[in-house]
Design a protein around this motif. Sequence first.
Motif, PDB file in Angstrom:
ATOM      1  N   SER A 189      38.323  48.679  42.547  1.00  0.00           N
ATOM      2  CA  SER A 189      38.394  48.507  41.098  1.00  0.00           C
ATOM      3  C   SER A 189      38.198  47.036  40.754  1.00  0.00           C
ATOM      4  O   SER A 189      38.300  46.157  41.606  1.00  0.00           O
ATOM      5  N   THR A 190      37.940  46.803  39.493  1.00  0.00           N
ATOM      6  CA  THR A 190      37.772  45.413  39.059  1.00  0.00           C
ATOM      7  C   THR A 190      39.103  44.669  39.125  1.00  0.00           C
ATOM      8  O   THR A 190      39.113  43.447  39.306  1.00  0.00           O
ATOM      9  N   ALA A 191      40.219  45.389  39.003  1.00  0.00           N
ATOM     10  CA  ALA A 191      41.526  44.740  39.124  1.00  0.00           C
ATOM     11  C   ALA A 191      41.724  44.192  40.541  1.00  0.00           C
ATOM     12  O   ALA A 191      42.209  43.069  40.721  1.00  0.00           O
ATOM     13  N   TRP A 192      41.353  44.983  41.547  1.00  0.00           N
ATOM     14  CA  TRP A 192      41.446  44.501  42.926  1.00  0.00           C
ATOM     15  C   TRP A 192      40.497  43.323  43.144  1.00  0.00           C
ATOM     16  O   TRP A 192      40.843  42.355  43.826  1.00  0.00           O
ATOM     17  N   ALA A 193      39.307  43.393  42.589  1.00  0.00           N
ATOM     18  CA  ALA A 193      38.346  42.294  42.744  1.00  0.00           C
ATOM     19  C   ALA A 193      38.908  41.012  42.143  1.00  0.00           C
ATOM     20  O   ALA A 193      38.786  39.930  42.737  1.00  0.00           O
ATOM     21  N   LYS A 194      39.533  41.105  40.979  1.00  0.00           N
ATOM     22  CA  LYS A 194      40.092  39.915  40.327  1.00  0.00           C
ATOM     23  C   LYS A 194      41.282  39.367  41.110  1.00  0.00           C
ATOM     24  O   LYS A 194      41.411  38.148  41.287  1.00  0.00           O
ATOM     25  N   ASN A 195      42.161  40.252  41.596  1.00  0.00           N
ATOM     26  CA  ASN A 195      43.298  39.800  42.396  1.00  0.00           C
ATOM     27  C   ASN A 195      42.835  39.087  43.662  1.00  0.00           C
ATOM     28  O   ASN A 195      43.373  38.044  44.023  1.00  0.00           O
ATOM     29  N   LEU A 196      41.864  39.656  44.337  1.00  0.00           N
ATOM     30  CA  LEU A 196      41.366  39.037  45.563  1.00  0.00           C
ATOM     31  C   LEU A 196      40.606  37.750  45.270  1.00  0.00           C
ATOM     32  O   LEU A 196      40.594  36.836  46.084  1.00  0.00           O
ATOM     33  N   GLN A 197      39.992  37.679  44.118  1.00  0.00           N
ATOM     34  CA  GLN A 197      39.307  36.449  43.742  1.00  0.00           C
ATOM     35  C   GLN A 197      40.328  35.318  43.573  1.00  0.00           C
ATOM     36  O   GLN A 197      40.045  34.167  43.917  1.00  0.00           O
TER      37      GLN A 197
ATOM     38  N   ARG B 295      42.641  48.819  52.459  1.00  0.00           N
ATOM     39  CA  ARG B 295      42.379  50.167  51.921  1.00  0.00           C
ATOM     40  C   ARG B 295      41.571  50.122  50.628  1.00  0.00           C
ATOM     41  O   ARG B 295      40.870  51.065  50.291  1.00  0.00           O
ATOM     42  N   HIS B 296      41.663  49.018  49.909  1.00  0.00           N
ATOM     43  CA  HIS B 296      41.006  48.926  48.606  1.00  0.00           C
ATOM     44  C   HIS B 296      39.795  47.996  48.584  1.00  0.00           C
ATOM     45  O   HIS B 296      39.117  47.906  47.554  1.00  0.00           O
TER      46      HIS B 296
END
Length: 161
Positions: A104-112, A86-87
């Motif tokens: 969001s950048t938070a999701w990008a960092k978590n997935l990274q 979803r994100h």
Amino acid sequence: MTDDVPETVATYLRLRGLEPSPRAARRRKRVAAQDDDKMPFAPGRDPKGVGDVLADLTRQSGWDSQLAREDLVLQWEQVTGAETARHAHPVALADGLLTVQCDSTAWAKNLQLMRAEIVTQLMRRFPDAGVQNVRFVGPDVPSWKWGPRAVPGRGPRDTYG
């Protein structure tokens, strides 16, 4: 050949192929060797399913990698999970690098931080897609470096003494 058949009749029967002769037997063996695929119980004559026929067609046409990429996009939710899907969604795949756009950048960092696990899943499920690495990017935000109000050079700095 029996003795009571005249020689002319025997020759006629032999030429018409009605009586076995050494030459006819050789011809029959040669024809049988060429027509194995027409024999009803020969190897390779078993019926195939539609899935097998389509798999052969895609492999011969060279469509495997493109179809694997399409499957990757369509099954993104099964690979990453419903909440993550979803994100974040894939936007590009070029030269083995899959680019994923996040909300969001938070999701990008978590997935990274989860990149190794996601790449492993993608390589295991879609080996023909050619994914070697994943890049997670945040949302598109306006850039102040371009446009009519951009200042060439480094721009204003701290001028307070």
